[in-house]
Scaffold this active site. Structure first.
Site, PDB file in Angstrom:
ATOM      1  N   ASN A 162       0.842  -1.189   0.000  1.00 39.38           N
ATOM      2  CA  ASN A 162       0.000   0.000   0.000  1.00 39.38           C
ATOM      3  C   ASN A 162       0.883   1.247   0.000  1.00 39.38           C
ATOM      4  O   ASN A 162       1.967   1.239   0.579  1.00 39.38           O
ATOM      5  CB  ASN A 162      -0.898   0.005   1.236  1.00 39.38           C
ATOM      6  CG  ASN A 162      -1.768  -1.227   1.306  1.00 39.38           C
ATOM      7  OD1 ASN A 162      -2.281  -1.701   0.310  1.00 39.38           O
ATOM      8  ND2 ASN A 162      -1.926  -1.766   2.498  1.00 39.38           N
ATOM      9  N   GLY A 172      -4.213   2.904   1.359  1.00 39.21           N
ATOM     10  CA  GLY A 172      -4.400   2.075   2.544  1.00 39.21           C
ATOM     11  C   GLY A 172      -3.181   1.932   3.429  1.00 39.21           C
ATOM     12  O   GLY A 172      -3.177   1.118   4.349  1.00 39.21           O
ATOM     13  N   GLN A 173      -2.137   2.717   3.192  1.00 39.83           N
ATOM     14  CA  GLN A 173      -0.931   2.609   4.024  1.00 39.83           C
ATOM     15  C   GLN A 173      -1.217   3.183   5.410  1.00 39.83           C
ATOM     16  O   GLN A 173      -1.729   4.290   5.533  1.00 39.83           O
ATOM     17  CB  GLN A 173       0.242   3.343   3.378  1.00 39.83           C
ATOM     18  CG  GLN A 173       1.553   3.134   4.101  1.00 39.83           C
ATOM     19  CD  GLN A 173       2.739   3.744   3.360  1.00 39.83           C
ATOM     20  OE1 GLN A 173       2.603   4.419   2.350  1.00 39.83           O
ATOM     21  NE2 GLN A 173       3.929   3.484   3.879  1.00 39.83           N
ATOM     22  N   SER A 174      -0.896   2.408   6.447  1.00 37.26           N
ATOM     23  CA  SER A 174      -1.123   2.879   7.816  1.00 37.26           C
ATOM     24  C   SER A 174       0.174   2.995   8.615  1.00 37.26           C
ATOM     25  O   SER A 174       0.219   3.735   9.584  1.00 37.26           O
ATOM     26  CB  SER A 174      -2.116   1.969   8.542  1.00 37.26           C
ATOM     27  OG  SER A 174      -1.627   0.654   8.603  1.00 37.26           O
ATOM     28  N   HIS A 227       6.329  -1.747   3.282  1.00 37.70           N
ATOM     29  CA  HIS A 227       6.192  -3.137   3.685  1.00 37.70           C
ATOM     30  C   HIS A 227       5.291  -3.865   2.700  1.00 37.70           C
ATOM     31  O   HIS A 227       4.372  -3.285   2.135  1.00 37.70           O
ATOM     32  CB  HIS A 227       5.653  -3.270   5.109  1.00 37.70           C
ATOM     33  CG  HIS A 227       4.373  -2.540   5.375  1.00 37.70           C
ATOM     34  ND1 HIS A 227       4.309  -1.165   5.503  1.00 37.70           N
ATOM     35  CD2 HIS A 227       3.113  -2.998   5.549  1.00 37.70           C
ATOM     36  CE1 HIS A 227       3.056  -0.808   5.749  1.00 37.70           C
ATOM     37  NE2 HIS A 227       2.309  -1.898   5.774  1.00 37.70           N
ATOM     38  N   LEU A 228       5.603  -5.113   2.519  1.00 36.20           N
ATOM     39  CA  LEU A 228       4.849  -5.985   1.633  1.00 36.20           C
ATOM     40  C   LEU A 228       4.033  -6.926   2.505  1.00 36.20           C
ATOM     41  O   LEU A 228       4.558  -7.534   3.431  1.00 36.20           O
ATOM     42  CB  LEU A 228       5.842  -6.780   0.774  1.00 36.20           C
ATOM     43  CG  LEU A 228       5.293  -7.573  -0.389  1.00 36.20           C
ATOM     44  CD1 LEU A 228       4.761  -6.637  -1.464  1.00 36.20           C
ATOM     45  CD2 LEU A 228       6.393  -8.445  -0.968  1.00 36.20           C
TER      46      LEU A 228
END
Length: 113
Positions: free
Chosen positions: A86, A92-94, A99-100
């Site tokens: 993301n 949607g990256q939080s 990171h995968l």
């Protein structure tokens, strides 16, 4: 730097490690979205995929080959799995350290959320 994933990579915060070498660490997600949900990160900090320089393209490739290796080791390479990265809020990256996500262990639907 106050980065959760940097602290995990530095062993300042414990995690259930699935793989580690000098450039990459993979660990089980605390809030899994599938029976197997492993996060694969570079030990070097890059906030988003947009921040990874072209000179580090091999590192992004290493995240993918690590996912493939883990899929084989966990026995779901033939049944199938999904890898997702993301980027930024709408993606949607939080956690702002690239990171995968490696997801497997159930039939994954399309399109995703």
């Amino acid at each position: 730097m106050d980065c959760l994933f940097c602290k995990i990579a530095a062993k300042q915060i414990p995690a259930k490690t699935a793989f580690e070498n000098d450039r990459v660490i993979a660990f089980h997600d605390l809030f899994p979205q599938a029976p197997t949900h492993i996060l694969i990160i570079p030990k070097a900090h890059y906030t988003t995929l947009n921040d990874v320089p072209a000179s580090e393209a091999a590192l992004v490739g290493e995240l993918m080959t690590t996912a493939s290796q883990l899929a084989k080791e966990h026995g779901f390479d033939e049944a199938g799995y999904r890898v997702v990265m993301n980027c930024n809020p709408d993606g949607g990256q939080s956690v702002y350290h690239i990171h995968l996500h490696l997801l497997a262990g159930r039939k994954l639907t399309w399109p995703p959320g």
